[in-house]
Design a protein around this motif. Structure first.
Motif, mmCIF file in Angstrom:
data_model
loop_
_atom_site.group_PDB
_atom_site.id
_atom_site.type_symbol
_atom_site.label_atom_id
_atom_site.label_comp_id
_atom_site.label_asym_id
_atom_site.label_seq_id
_atom_site.Cartn_x
_atom_site.Cartn_y
_atom_site.Cartn_z
ATOM 1 N N VAL A 32 -15.254 7.629 -1.373
ATOM 2 C CA VAL A 32 -14.139 6.855 -1.931
ATOM 3 C C VAL A 32 -12.883 7.013 -1.077
ATOM 4 C CG1 VAL A 32 -12.571 6.643 -3.900
ATOM 5 C CG2 VAL A 32 -15.033 6.866 -4.282
ATOM 6 N N ASN A 33 -12.625 8.229 -0.609
ATOM 7 C CA ASN A 33 -11.457 8.443 0.254
ATOM 8 C C ASN A 33 -11.541 7.609 1.531
ATOM 9 O OD1 ASN A 33 -10.224 10.209 -1.470
ATOM 10 N ND2 ASN A 33 -11.027 12.057 -0.490
ATOM 11 N N ARG A 34 -12.763 7.401 1.981
ATOM 12 C CA ARG A 34 -12.983 6.616 3.199
ATOM 13 C C ARG A 34 -12.839 5.117 2.941
ATOM 14 N NH1 ARG A 34 -17.911 7.933 3.924
ATOM 15 N NH2 ARG A 34 -18.787 6.031 3.044
ATOM 16 N N ASP A 35 -13.355 4.666 1.802
ATOM 17 C CA ASP A 35 -13.430 3.225 1.549
ATOM 18 C C ASP A 35 -12.288 2.677 0.685
ATOM 19 O OD1 ASP A 35 -15.773 3.366 2.975
ATOM 20 O OD2 ASP A 35 -17.079 3.402 1.210
ATOM 21 N N THR A 84 -8.241 1.406 -10.097
ATOM 22 C CA THR A 84 -8.506 1.114 -8.680
ATOM 23 C C THR A 84 -10.002 1.174 -8.379
ATOM 24 O OG1 THR A 84 -6.355 2.043 -8.088
ATOM 25 C CG2 THR A 84 -7.957 1.769 -6.310
ATOM 26 N N LEU A 85 -10.710 2.130 -8.988
ATOM 27 C CA LEU A 85 -12.164 2.241 -8.794
ATOM 28 C C LEU A 85 -12.866 0.976 -9.288
ATOM 29 C CD1 LEU A 85 -12.782 5.970 -9.824
ATOM 30 C CD2 LEU A 85 -13.079 4.985 -7.546
ATOM 31 N N LYS A 87 -11.579 -1.923 -9.446
ATOM 32 C CA LYS A 87 -11.207 -2.993 -8.515
ATOM 33 C C LYS A 87 -12.164 -3.032 -7.325
ATOM 34 C CE LYS A 87 -7.456 -4.250 -5.336
ATOM 35 N NZ LYS A 87 -6.105 -3.846 -4.848
ATOM 36 N N TYR A 88 -12.600 -1.856 -6.878
ATOM 37 C CA TYR A 88 -13.518 -1.774 -5.736
ATOM 38 C C TYR A 88 -14.988 -1.665 -6.171
ATOM 39 C CZ TYR A 88 -9.670 -1.287 -2.413
ATOM 40 O OH TYR A 88 -8.562 -1.509 -1.624
ATOM 41 N N GLN A 89 -15.268 -2.072 -7.406
ATOM 42 C CA GLN A 89 -16.638 -2.129 -7.936
ATOM 43 C C GLN A 89 -17.293 -0.749 -8.119
ATOM 44 O OE1 GLN A 89 -17.722 -5.232 -8.891
ATOM 45 N NE2 GLN A 89 -15.683 -5.823 -8.190
ATOM 46 N N TYR A 90 -16.478 0.270 -8.333
ATOM 47 C CA TYR A 90 -17.004 1.601 -8.639
ATOM 48 C C TYR A 90 -16.910 1.853 -10.147
ATOM 49 C CZ TYR A 90 -16.912 3.074 -3.700
ATOM 50 O OH TYR A 90 -17.138 3.191 -2.356
ATOM 51 N N PRO A 91 -17.837 2.633 -10.714
ATOM 52 C CA PRO A 91 -17.684 3.026 -12.124
ATOM 53 C C PRO A 91 -16.413 3.855 -12.293
ATOM 54 C CG PRO A 91 -19.901 3.538 -11.309
ATOM 55 C CD PRO A 91 -19.077 3.166 -10.115
#
Length: 321
Positions: A32-35, A84-85, A87-91
């Protein structure tokens, strides 16, 4: 493997679960820190909060008020992280540590006692140890052949096979109890082992053994010749207990009372039991007690196997070949 060795093995497994969960969480954080660049800023703010708390405490001015403000700010940051998660399609819980057991966080302890997950694991490991001498892996529904049954026997055994498959497929914490009756060599042991095999695959604890072996182990522990293990507790609490060849053990008041104890205890706590025997109900009534036979006849589903000895038929076919 004695009880202390099983406990040690269980703790090692739980410790590995915890380490794996933490390592997996670290990998997700790095991903997540990377993307997701925004997350870095949020995490930096949360990281600095601990230092800020120490500073506030050391100054000693308006401590409670300032810490309350920090907590409020942190809650807002955590809300933004989850937003934010998404928003980036993360749970939203992607950055949380996902322990196998949420009650003890994979430590094995909860509220100062062994956690239920630890007891369940010890039960499964103990059951595996007891099952080492059995041949569970050697029998399956696929290898149970109906070609050795004819006429009404074929119809009866086809229904029993279907019932056994349905029991294994739909097994749960409160499945029914089964009494398999019939002469030797008709497939009672084969189908019992096949059921055990399938239920084990579902992750349930299963104990399979002959009545002779189970009762002998309990007797050894009861009269002090084995102080380490607790077979009776293990037998009473396994998800599925399969007692093979009831009636082949020695007759004794201790064995009879133990059989009643096992049957009655498991009925009271809604644990499923399968018992196979060459005896008929009237023989069980005579040999044991009305208390046992009445429970078996009214609270167990009776499967009456019929036909000719399959082992004998197989041997005759081999001799002809």
């Amino acid at each position: 493997m004695d009880k202390s060795e099983i406990y040690e093995k269980a703790f090692n497994i739980i410790q590995k679960r915890r380490i794996d969960a933490i390592n997996e969480n670290q990998m997700r954080i790095e991903e997540v820190n990377r993307d997701v660049p925004e997350i870095n800023e949020f995490n930096a703010h949360l990281y600095n909060t601990s230092h800020e708390i120490f500073r506030i405490i050391s100054e000693g001015k308006n401590v409670n008020e300032k810490i309350a403000e920090l907590k409020k700010s942190n809650l807002e940051i955590q809300r933004l992280i989850k937003s934010t998660l998404r928003k980036y399609q993360y749970p939203p819980d992607y950055l949380d540590i996902h322990y196998c057991c949420k009650d003890c966080n994979d430590t094995g302890y909860h509220n100062g006692e062994y956690c239920h997950c630890f007891h369940e694991l010890v039960g499964k490991l103990s059951a595996d140890e007891m099952n080492k001498s059995s041949q569970i892996k050697l029998s399956s529904f696929e290898t149970f052949s109906l070609e050795y049954y004819n006429g009404d026997d074929f119809v009866t055994m086809k229904k029993i096979l279907e019932k056994a498959k349905d029991f294994a497929e739909n097994f749960g914490k409160h499945s029914e109890n089964i009494l398999m009756m019939g002469s030797t060599g008709l497939g009672k042991t084969h189908l019992s082992l096949a059921i055990a095999n399938e239920v084990l695959k579902k992750g349930y604890s299963v104990i399979y053994d002959s009545a002779i072996n189970i009762l002998h182990k309990i007797e050894m522990e009861h009269f002090g010749r084995d102080k380490i293990n607790d077979t009776l507790s293990l037998v009473n609490n396994s998800d599925l207990l399969i007692i093979d060849d009831l009636g082949t053990e020695f007759e004794s008041p201790f064995y009879n009372s133990t059989i009643y104890n096992i049957i009655n205890t498991r009925l009271n706590i809604a644990k499923s039991t399968i018992i196979s025997t060459n005896l008929e109900l009237k023989d069980i009534d005579t040999r044991y007690s009305k208390r046992i036979s009445s429970r078996l006849s009214t609270m167990y589903t009776c499967m009456v196997f019929s036909g000719r000895d399959v082992r004998s038929q197989k041997k005759q076919r081999e001799l002809k070949k």
